[in-house]
Design an enzyme around this catalytic site. Structure first.
Site, PDB file in Angstrom:
ATOM      1  N   HIS A 181       1.313  -1.046   0.010  1.00 19.45           N
ATOM      2  CA  HIS A 181       0.027   0.055   0.068  1.00 19.45           C
ATOM      3  C   HIS A 181       1.090   1.349  -0.323  1.00 19.45           C
ATOM      4  CE1 HIS A 181      -3.717   2.286   1.023  1.00 19.45           C
ATOM      5  NE2 HIS A 181      -2.894   3.016   1.604  1.00 19.45           N
ATOM      6  N   GLU A 182       1.681   1.738   0.828  1.00 17.30           N
ATOM      7  CA  GLU A 182       2.218   2.645   0.774  1.00 17.30           C
ATOM      8  C   GLU A 182       3.211   3.043  -0.101  1.00 17.30           C
ATOM      9  OE1 GLU A 182       1.874   4.659   3.432  1.00 17.30           O
ATOM     10  OE2 GLU A 182       0.223   3.461   4.797  1.00 17.30           O
ATOM     11  N   HIS A 206       1.853   4.721  -2.441  1.00 20.44           N
ATOM     12  CA  HIS A 206       1.637   6.128  -2.160  1.00 20.44           C
ATOM     13  C   HIS A 206       3.193   6.279  -2.813  1.00 20.44           C
ATOM     14  CE1 HIS A 206      -1.919   7.141  -0.624  1.00 20.44           C
ATOM     15  NE2 HIS A 206      -1.633   5.701   0.615  1.00 20.44           N
ATOM     16  N   GLU A 259      -4.458   7.673  -3.081  1.00 19.07           N
ATOM     17  CA  GLU A 259      -5.369   6.821  -2.751  1.00 19.07           C
ATOM     18  C   GLU A 259      -5.010   5.193  -3.697  1.00 19.07           C
ATOM     19  OE1 GLU A 259      -5.201   5.900   0.209  1.00 19.07           O
ATOM     20  OE2 GLU A 259      -6.495   4.052   1.524  1.00 19.07           O
TER      21      GLU A 259
END
Lengths: 499, 499
Positions: A261-262, A265, A291
């Site tokens: 997820h990160e 980003h 996101e």
């Protein structure tokens, strides 16, 4: 190059330096800082932030912006930068310094009372500060101004151009379609497989996540991965993008999902044009688009069958004892196991956006004064029952679980769902353009997907309005359909027909 | 409390916040920062440093200082703070901004040419930038002013009150006594024991050093220990003191000594009165006194027989394979093994200050224009032969080994030796006051020694001039005798009579 632009550049560089410094202070606070220095660090951050506010509200800057707005010789990147700067300047000027200061102090106080309230599972400890927070955020919205309604002014901080009306429609559409689908899936998903809570040693997980970000092409000469209780990504310069993950010995999937997820980003931040590093267009402005990048890498790529199969082989070789008796299919089903949880951050992709829908509903009602802060706990529990089908056993695991409102982040939650919806829609386009990337992903090759995102989103910086960027990529307006189809197809393949 | 003092406080807090921010930027640069962001980080640091310069030179601050200088109602702590602030303000005002900027730019350039010169082992690559550096430092000295000679103005930045004449006398006394003593020891010390280069795993060493700082009562709620290629300690707030160590697999003593050395610095910082955190007297001003604390913990306590015996037991239990066949006495002799090395940072306590003597001699000659930068390599090699009895095999291991001069740190080296001499003199006093602490140290109890240092030095902050502080603690002027006696006694116990 016009003189006014030349005069602007040192101001932009100065602003970038101060913003980068503020980001480092905050990153360090969340990742490394010794706990006793909390008070001094808050003061240091206030000192830097007030310098940023001073720079942004400087009348000399306002004059330069006006001059440049009337200058036809600027190129598109310059024009877009001036447009964004105008907004930042006006917003900063409109909010009285006294309000800025009170909000900043209240945030600190509210954070402490939230932590205390959560520890005691007693909302009343937080209530007075939270009431004040909603009052001040209303004052802030009124100071900044809005076209439709107050809540729009807050949304604009996180997703420029998004309105309360958009939010209502999006969540209405979403809940209508998702709720019955989620119920059907949850009826079939059964208990969490036992292997999911086997112990994976922390240092092994640390090494694995460093390996994983390399596979995902995160550039460690231009960034870092560390650990923090709440994973996040931030940028303290175009060549300094830092992400964190959370490692739990008995829940390897926490680190696995957080890292992917990160990294999503972080890849977005690393993909912004470096030559715009000091310009407003060289930074991201839309949390929804941001996101979308984290979700695409966590969900569409990361926990899809192909890439997860590749990761499973690697993990099995690193942890033969833990995964020796687990098949690749079991692993896939385990990592993607839907379940009803009272806690948003523990929710799976099926139920996650129902958690967000509740929050969007509540903050909108609070802001419209249709709901009083005092009545929030009851409204929360009822809403959880309605949306997620579970009643929290305590306020700590209910209305007190998130820090956002106490931190003044009102209008923020909807962007989580925007991101989910964008991710599904973007990935559909990517597959249409590239063909099914599963064969590549099954070998750990993410290059084509990343290049597609670089070309179609990252390279644009913030030259476009978020909605326009989204529509350009999708080829039409954002709807809930691609996400619903993603969920339906994925879980029908796991559990059979869902009707 | 006078009004002027009330007006001063927010300025002091602001200054503290900016200085702390600058320290964090620099710490992060040396410990964590991704390498690609080097240029941007330098710019961020320049931005913050120019804010500090702006604050320090502000005429409004000058007016407040003048008002407070005439105010008899101030207490001693306030008076001492105003005195220090006057100096900082005057110094900052006297140096023209153009010179400050050129020095800062030259430092960056000089650092790069030093790195290049060192890699190529070719002094000529550095020479032009280093020549410019000495020119600018002379200009700086002239701008600041001095009573005796130019070099005094530079010394004053690192050791307020120290003069070129003091330095000359100190090193003359030292070399006269130390040189023959060192030769006698080195004749007897033989080869380095084989076990000293056995492999100690990096993560095990990391865990050990975290354990060691706990034993030494470094407070990790108010600080951290990390790793960096060049160990250092810095402070980004009274409750945020950070030290680093260097871990080399095949040289465990590097981590051992660095950790004890830096913990000494860090304990000093943690021992300063917290209530003075924002006042000039709440910070350290003397590198000599600072180094006395690192040396006392590294040498007098750390590598003394009692404490090292305690550490040996712990290390043996952590690394039974590496140390199983080593006795406590062998370990003591190994860690304290004197040898001739061309490299200062690898030097033992017997030869270390001869390396420093050479540097003090050379920088004084350069500053007095008795030696040209172009002739430095030759002077270096001759001086090494004279002082340490060894000729470097390359310029990289010779004149190019230290970064100090390239970084503009001229007048800094003498403080290393001041620290060594202070450490021996202070420890002699501590033992006179406390009795021999060996029994305590043999059990790892450092509390009494630490309390003595807290009471006699740390708690004073910078209320006194460094020389006065030193003389108060010693009970007379600083001489080389306690250090010479320490070396003589310690090594006579190891190698027998040294005459």
């Amino acid at each position: 190059m016009t003189k006014a632009w030349d005069d602007l550049l040192p101001r932009l560089r100065d602003l970038t330096d101060l913003l980068s410094t503020s980001a480092l202070l905050s990153w360090d606070q969340q990742v490394l800082m010794p706990r006793a220095t909390t008070g001094h660090r808050a003061r240091m951050m206030a000192t830097i932030d007030s310098l940023i506010h001073e720079r942004l509200t400087d009348p000399g800057l306002g004059d330069l912006i006006s001059t440049l707005e009337a200058d036809d010789s600027l190129d598109d990147a310059q024009k877009a930068s001036v447009r964004l700067l105008r907004r930042d300047h006006d917003k900063a000027v409109k909010v009285p310094l006294a309000l800025v200061r009170e909000l900043s102090e209240l945030q600190g106080r509210c954070f402490r009372s939230w932590a205390e309230a959560r520890a005691a599972s007693d909302f009343e400890i937080l209530q007075p500060d939270l009431e004040r927070m909603f009052e001040l955020k209303k004052q802030q919205a009124d100071a900044v101004g809005y076209e439709g309604e107050r809540y729009d002014a807050l949304l604009d901080d996180f997703e420029p151009g998004l309105t309360a009306r958009d939010v209502e429609k999006l969540f209405r559409d979403l809940v209508t379609e998702l709720k019955p689908l989620a119920d059907a899936i949850l009826q079939r998903s059964g208990d969490r497989p036992e292997f999911m809570s086997r112990p994976f040693d922390d240092r092994g997980q640390e090494d694995f996540s460093q390996w994983l970000i390399g596979v995902m092409k995160f550039d460690t000469s231009r960034g870092r991965l560390d650990q923090s209780p709440h994973p996040f990504t931030s940028r303290m310069g175009a060549d300094d993008v830092r992400q964190t993950t959370r490692i739990l010995t008995n829940d390897f999937v926490s680190n696995l999902r957080s890292t992917m997820h990160e990294t999503g980003h972080a890849l977005y931040e690393q993909g912004l044009p470096v030559e715009w590093a000091d310009l407003p267009i060289g930074n991201t402005r839309s949390l929804g688009l941001h996101e979308s990048q984290s979700r695409i890498w966590e969900i569409q790529v990361g926990t899809g069958r192909a890439f997860l199969g590749f990761l499973f082989d690697e993990m099995k070789s690193r942890w033969p004892e833990q995964l020796g008796d687990v098949s690749a299919d079991d692993f896939y089903r385990g990592v993607n196991h839907p379940h009803r949880s009272p806690i948003r951050v523990e929710a799976d992709e099926v139920t996650y956006n129902l958690h967000v829908a509740l929050r969007a509903e509540l903050e909108l009602a609070l802001f419209r004064e249709e709901l009083a802060v005092a009545d929030l706990p009851e409204a929360w529990d009822a809403g959880m029952e309605k949306h997620v089908g579970i009643r929290p056993e305590s306020q700590a695991d209910g209305v007190l679980q998130d820090i956002h409102w106490s931190g003044g982040l009102i209008g923020y939650f909807p962007t989580y769902t925007m991101g989910t919806l964008y991710a599904a829609a973007f990935y559909e386009r990517a597959v249409a353009d590239l063909g099914d990337p599963s064969d590549d992903l099954a070998r750990g090759h993410v290059g084509k997907v990343l290049d597609w995102l670089r070309t179609n989103l990252h390279s644009y910086g913030s030259t476009e309005e978020p909605r326009a960027a989204g529509e350009r990529i999708i080829g039409g307006p954002l709807t809930v359909t691609p996400f619903i189809e993603h969920i339906r197809t994925k879980y029908a393949a796991i559990y059979g027909a869902l009707d």
